[in-house]
Design an enzyme around this catalytic site. Structure first.
Site, PDB file in Angstrom:
ATOM      1  N   LYS A 189      33.577   3.611 -29.864  1.00 36.30           N
ATOM      2  CA  LYS A 189      32.261   2.986 -29.730  1.00 36.30           C
ATOM      3  C   LYS A 189      32.400   1.464 -29.648  1.00 36.30           C
ATOM      4  CE  LYS A 189      30.187   6.772 -32.423  1.00 36.30           C
ATOM      5  NZ  LYS A 189      29.354   7.116 -33.609  1.00 36.30           N
ATOM      6  N   TYR A 195      23.522  11.561 -26.792  1.00 36.81           N
ATOM      7  CA  TYR A 195      23.067  11.917 -28.146  1.00 36.81           C
ATOM      8  C   TYR A 195      21.789  12.768 -28.139  1.00 36.81           C
ATOM      9  CZ  TYR A 195      26.499   9.039 -30.665  1.00 36.81           C
ATOM     10  OH  TYR A 195      27.655   8.532 -31.213  1.00 36.81           O
ATOM     11  N   PHE A 235      17.289   7.605 -36.783  1.00 33.19           N
ATOM     12  CA  PHE A 235      18.238   6.581 -36.336  1.00 33.19           C
ATOM     13  C   PHE A 235      18.572   6.669 -34.850  1.00 33.19           C
ATOM     14  CE2 PHE A 235      20.637  10.123 -38.260  1.00 33.19           C
ATOM     15  CZ  PHE A 235      21.437  10.501 -37.196  1.00 33.19           C
ATOM     16  N   THR A 275      31.655  11.755 -40.914  1.00 36.55           N
ATOM     17  CA  THR A 275      30.730  10.870 -40.195  1.00 36.55           C
ATOM     18  C   THR A 275      30.493   9.546 -40.929  1.00 36.55           C
ATOM     19  OG1 THR A 275      29.612  12.842 -39.371  1.00 36.55           O
ATOM     20  CG2 THR A 275      28.418  10.771 -39.165  1.00 36.55           C
ATOM     21  N   ARG A 315      38.064   6.786 -39.576  1.00 35.20           N
ATOM     22  CA  ARG A 315      36.894   6.176 -40.215  1.00 35.20           C
ATOM     23  C   ARG A 315      37.193   5.774 -41.658  1.00 35.20           C
ATOM     24  NH1 ARG A 315      32.826  10.689 -37.732  1.00 35.20           N
ATOM     25  NH2 ARG A 315      32.176   9.586 -35.830  1.00 35.20           N
ATOM     26  N   ASN A 337      30.594   3.511 -37.146  1.00 31.20           N
ATOM     27  CA  ASN A 337      31.714   4.371 -37.544  1.00 31.20           C
ATOM     28  C   ASN A 337      32.765   4.553 -36.455  1.00 31.20           C
ATOM     29  OD1 ASN A 337      30.317   6.106 -35.946  1.00 31.20           O
ATOM     30  ND2 ASN A 337      30.045   7.717 -37.483  1.00 31.20           N
ATOM     31  N   HIS A 373      33.662   8.475 -31.688  1.00 27.63           N
ATOM     32  CA  HIS A 373      32.964   9.755 -31.523  1.00 27.63           C
ATOM     33  C   HIS A 373      33.959  10.810 -31.077  1.00 27.63           C
ATOM     34  CE1 HIS A 373      30.228  12.831 -30.013  1.00 27.63           C
ATOM     35  NE2 HIS A 373      31.020  12.870 -28.970  1.00 27.63           N
ATOM     36  N   GLU A 380      30.154  17.178 -22.868  1.00 26.55           N
ATOM     37  CA  GLU A 380      30.393  15.728 -22.939  1.00 26.55           C
ATOM     38  C   GLU A 380      31.430  15.283 -21.914  1.00 26.55           C
ATOM     39  OE1 GLU A 380      29.086  15.365 -27.657  1.00 26.55           O
ATOM     40  OE2 GLU A 380      31.196  15.132 -27.134  1.00 26.55           O
TER      41      GLU A 380
HETATM   42  P1  RTP Z   1      29.791  11.517 -33.567  1.00 28.20           P
HETATM   43  O1  RTP Z   1      28.867  12.489 -32.860  1.00 28.20           O
HETATM   44  O2  RTP Z   1      29.516  10.072 -33.219  1.00 28.20           O
HETATM   45  O3  RTP Z   1      31.234  11.880 -33.507  1.00 28.20           O
HETATM   46  O4  RTP Z   1      29.433  11.589 -35.086  1.00 28.20           O
HETATM   47  P2  RTP Z   1      29.288  12.883 -35.957  1.00 28.20           P
HETATM   48  O5  RTP Z   1      29.311  14.120 -35.127  1.00 28.20           O
HETATM   49  O6  RTP Z   1      30.303  12.726 -37.030  1.00 28.20           O
HETATM   50  O7  RTP Z   1      27.838  12.672 -36.547  1.00 28.20           O
HETATM   51  P3  RTP Z   1      26.390  13.074 -35.997  1.00 28.20           P
HETATM   52  O8  RTP Z   1      25.657  13.681 -37.115  1.00 28.20           O
HETATM   53  O9  RTP Z   1      26.470  13.800 -34.688  1.00 28.20           O
HETATM   54  O10 RTP Z   1      25.765  11.641 -35.765  1.00 28.20           O
HETATM   55  C1  RTP Z   1      26.086  10.930 -34.611  1.00 28.20           C
HETATM   56  C2  RTP Z   1      26.204   9.474 -34.948  1.00 28.20           C
HETATM   57  O11 RTP Z   1      24.964   8.966 -35.391  1.00 28.20           O
HETATM   58  C3  RTP Z   1      25.179   7.913 -36.292  1.00 28.20           C
HETATM   59  N1  RTP Z   1      24.476   8.176 -37.527  1.00 28.20           N
HETATM   60  N2  RTP Z   1      23.764   7.268 -38.133  1.00 28.20           N
HETATM   61  N3  RTP Z   1      22.053   5.915 -39.901  1.00 28.20           N
HETATM   62  C4  RTP Z   1      22.418   7.160 -40.163  1.00 28.20           C
HETATM   63  O12 RTP Z   1      22.093   7.721 -41.170  1.00 28.20           O
HETATM   64  C5  RTP Z   1      23.268   7.845 -39.212  1.00 28.20           C
HETATM   65  N4  RTP Z   1      23.672   9.097 -39.282  1.00 28.20           N
HETATM   66  C6  RTP Z   1      24.446   9.314 -38.201  1.00 28.20           C
HETATM   67  C7  RTP Z   1      26.663   7.801 -36.532  1.00 28.20           C
HETATM   68  O13 RTP Z   1      27.177   6.775 -35.693  1.00 28.20           O
HETATM   69  C8  RTP Z   1      27.169   9.142 -36.072  1.00 28.20           C
HETATM   70  O14 RTP Z   1      28.510   9.053 -35.635  1.00 28.20           O
END
Ligand code: RTP
Length: 155
Positions: free
Chosen positions: A16, A56, A64, A98, A109, A119, A122, A133
């Site tokens: 990112k 996303y 968010f 995450t 991370r 973080n 992805h 994707e």
């Molecule tokens: P990614 O898709 O980026 O690999 O991350 P992930 O599966 O570990 O997490 P996901 O739940 O799919 O969330 C995607 C991205 O959203 C951001 N996020 N921000 N502010 C918040 O509480 C929050 N929660 C998630 C993070 O950048 C996360 O990687």
């Protein structure tokens, strides 16, 4: 026993804008390479906000979502496809939880990040999302199939 590239699992990994700006590209690529995974596509691009929203789309109801899409489209993203046995699940393991406050030391991370909104990286969370994707970020001709000599020592 030889592993055949055509049957190999693939995942979408993106560094990112925070990871790119912080100069963490080589550190992150290094971890996937050393593990034994094979890079089959890579490009540096600034996604539009609309593109980030597509990437996303599963999170569009989350509070968010807008900030996340602004962030992803705020600068260069290093988009990659990595290949190898178990790469989807194990790639997530290399990445860590995450929230960097919860990811173990030793993970990307855990070692390099502090807050969930920044973080660094992805990684696709399953076979279906990996397929979707990769198709969203890359054209088929951008995926390079090749036999790596190193692979016979990995498998
Ligand atoms: P990614 O898709 O980026 O690999 O991350 P992930 O599966 O570990 O997490 P996901 O739940 O799919 O969330 C995607 C991205 O959203 C951001 N996020 N921000 N502010 C918040 O509480 C929050 N929660 C998630 C993070 O950048 C996360 O990687």
């Amino acid at each position: 026993q030889e592993a055949h590239a055509a049957e190999m699992e693939r995942t979408f990994i993106a560094i990112k804008p925070d990871g790119v700006q912080r100069g963490l590209i080589s550190e992150i690529v290094n971890r996937f390479e050393r593990k034994g995974y094979k890079l089959v596509a890579i490009k540096l691009i600034v996604p539009s906000k609309g593109f980030a929203e597509k990437h996303y789309h599963d999170l569009k109801e989350r509070p968010f979502f807008n900030g996340l899409c602004d962030f992803l489209s705020s600068g260069p993203v290093l988009a990659m496809v990595w290949e190898g046995e178990g790469v989807i699940k194990y790639g997530r393991k290399l990445i860590g939880a995450t929230d960097p406050q919860k990811s173990e030391p030793g993970t990307i991370r855990g070692d390099l990040g502090v807050v969930v909104g920044r973080n660094i990286i992805h990684g696709s969370d399953g076979p279906e999302t990996a397929k979707d994707e990769i198709a969203l970020w890359f054209e088929p001709k951008e995926l390079v199939s090749y036999t790596s000599n190193a692979e016979k020592w990995v498998y």
